[in-house]
Design a protein around this motif. Sequence first.
Motif, PDB file in Angstrom:
ATOM      1  N   PRO A  14       0.830  -1.213   0.000  1.00 24.88           N
ATOM      2  CA  PRO A  14       0.000   0.000   0.000  1.00 24.88           C
ATOM      3  C   PRO A  14       0.863   1.261   0.000  1.00 24.88           C
ATOM      4  O   PRO A  14       1.869   1.325   0.710  1.00 24.88           O
ATOM      5  CB  PRO A  14      -0.805  -0.133   1.296  1.00 24.88           C
ATOM      6  N   GLY A  15       0.455   2.215  -0.826  1.00 23.71           N
ATOM      7  CA  GLY A  15       1.221   3.438  -0.977  1.00 23.71           C
ATOM      8  C   GLY A  15       2.253   3.376  -2.081  1.00 23.71           C
ATOM      9  O   GLY A  15       2.845   4.410  -2.437  1.00 23.71           O
ATOM     10  N   SER A  17       3.793   2.117  -6.053  1.00 24.19           N
ATOM     11  CA  SER A  17       3.470   2.453  -7.440  1.00 24.19           C
ATOM     12  C   SER A  17       3.717   1.268  -8.364  1.00 24.19           C
ATOM     13  O   SER A  17       4.574   0.415  -8.083  1.00 24.19           O
ATOM     14  CB  SER A  17       4.330   3.633  -7.910  1.00 24.19           C
ATOM     15  N   ARG A  67      -4.573   9.772  -8.552  1.00 21.83           N
ATOM     16  CA  ARG A  67      -3.567   8.740  -8.220  1.00 21.83           C
ATOM     17  C   ARG A  67      -3.042   8.030  -9.466  1.00 21.83           C
ATOM     18  O   ARG A  67      -1.874   7.611  -9.482  1.00 21.83           O
ATOM     19  CB  ARG A  67      -4.161   7.704  -7.270  1.00 21.83           C
ATOM     20  N   ASP A  84      -0.087   5.316  -8.811  1.00 20.74           N
ATOM     21  CA  ASP A  84       0.610   5.752  -7.602  1.00 20.74           C
ATOM     22  C   ASP A  84      -0.326   5.697  -6.398  1.00 20.74           C
ATOM     23  O   ASP A  84      -1.542   5.618  -6.555  1.00 20.74           O
ATOM     24  CB  ASP A  84       1.142   7.175  -7.794  1.00 20.74           C
ATOM     25  N   SER A  85       0.256   5.757  -5.227  1.00 19.49           N
ATOM     26  CA  SER A  85      -0.527   5.738  -3.975  1.00 19.49           C
ATOM     27  C   SER A  85      -1.535   4.602  -3.981  1.00 19.49           C
ATOM     28  O   SER A  85      -2.708   4.794  -3.657  1.00 19.49           O
ATOM     29  CB  SER A  85      -1.247   7.080  -3.780  1.00 19.49           C
ATOM     30  N   LEU A  86      -1.070   3.436  -4.324  1.00 21.76           N
ATOM     31  CA  LEU A  86      -1.969   2.289  -4.470  1.00 21.76           C
ATOM     32  C   LEU A  86      -2.569   1.880  -3.132  1.00 21.76           C
ATOM     33  O   LEU A  86      -1.926   1.978  -2.074  1.00 21.76           O
ATOM     34  CB  LEU A  86      -1.227   1.128  -5.113  1.00 21.76           C
ATOM     35  N   LYS A  87      -3.803   1.413  -3.211  1.00 23.65           N
ATOM     36  CA  LYS A  87      -4.556   0.984  -2.041  1.00 23.65           C
ATOM     37  C   LYS A  87      -4.945  -0.481  -2.206  1.00 23.65           C
ATOM     38  O   LYS A  87      -5.041  -0.981  -3.334  1.00 23.65           O
ATOM     39  CB  LYS A  87      -5.824   1.830  -1.901  1.00 23.65           C
ATOM     40  N   ASP A  90      -7.422  -1.403  -4.814  1.00 20.85           N
ATOM     41  CA  ASP A  90      -7.031  -1.385  -6.223  1.00 20.85           C
ATOM     42  C   ASP A  90      -6.681  -2.779  -6.738  1.00 20.85           C
ATOM     43  O   ASP A  90      -6.446  -2.961  -7.929  1.00 20.85           O
ATOM     44  CB  ASP A  90      -5.824  -0.461  -6.429  1.00 20.85           C
TER      45      ASP A  90
END
Length: 128
Positions: A14-15, A17, A67, A84-87, A90
């Motif tokens: 998480p967070g 890219s 994002r 970016d800033s993947l959760k 996603d």
Amino acid sequence: QAHVAESGGGLVQPGGSLKLSCSASGRAVSAYAMGWFRQAPGKEREAVAAISWSGGVTYYSDSVKGRFTISRDNAKNTGILQMDSLKPEDTAIYYCAAKSVYPNSINVYTNSGMYDYWGRGTQVTVSS
């Protein structure tokens, strides 16, 4: 016919890219709009981002806006989805799709039924 293929998926924290790439080839896709879709287990396929043939018009779903960035290089027949800033939400299989258009088209398409050619998908997993 045309051939569409994605690459670049994988496991990320998480967070982090990831950059997905899409290549489209074949006589049937001299000019095409491009879209990225994703499908998580138990959910319907949803549009994530889309881009016109010229690259001048883009679309992002509310869940990824700010994002993800979609771009393309027509000289290389390549599209990019920078994530970016993947959760964790996603996490899904990501698909690239191409729709044949006229060369001066500025349209983007978010309905999966509008697309002519699809890749097989690439898995993106966001987990710690």
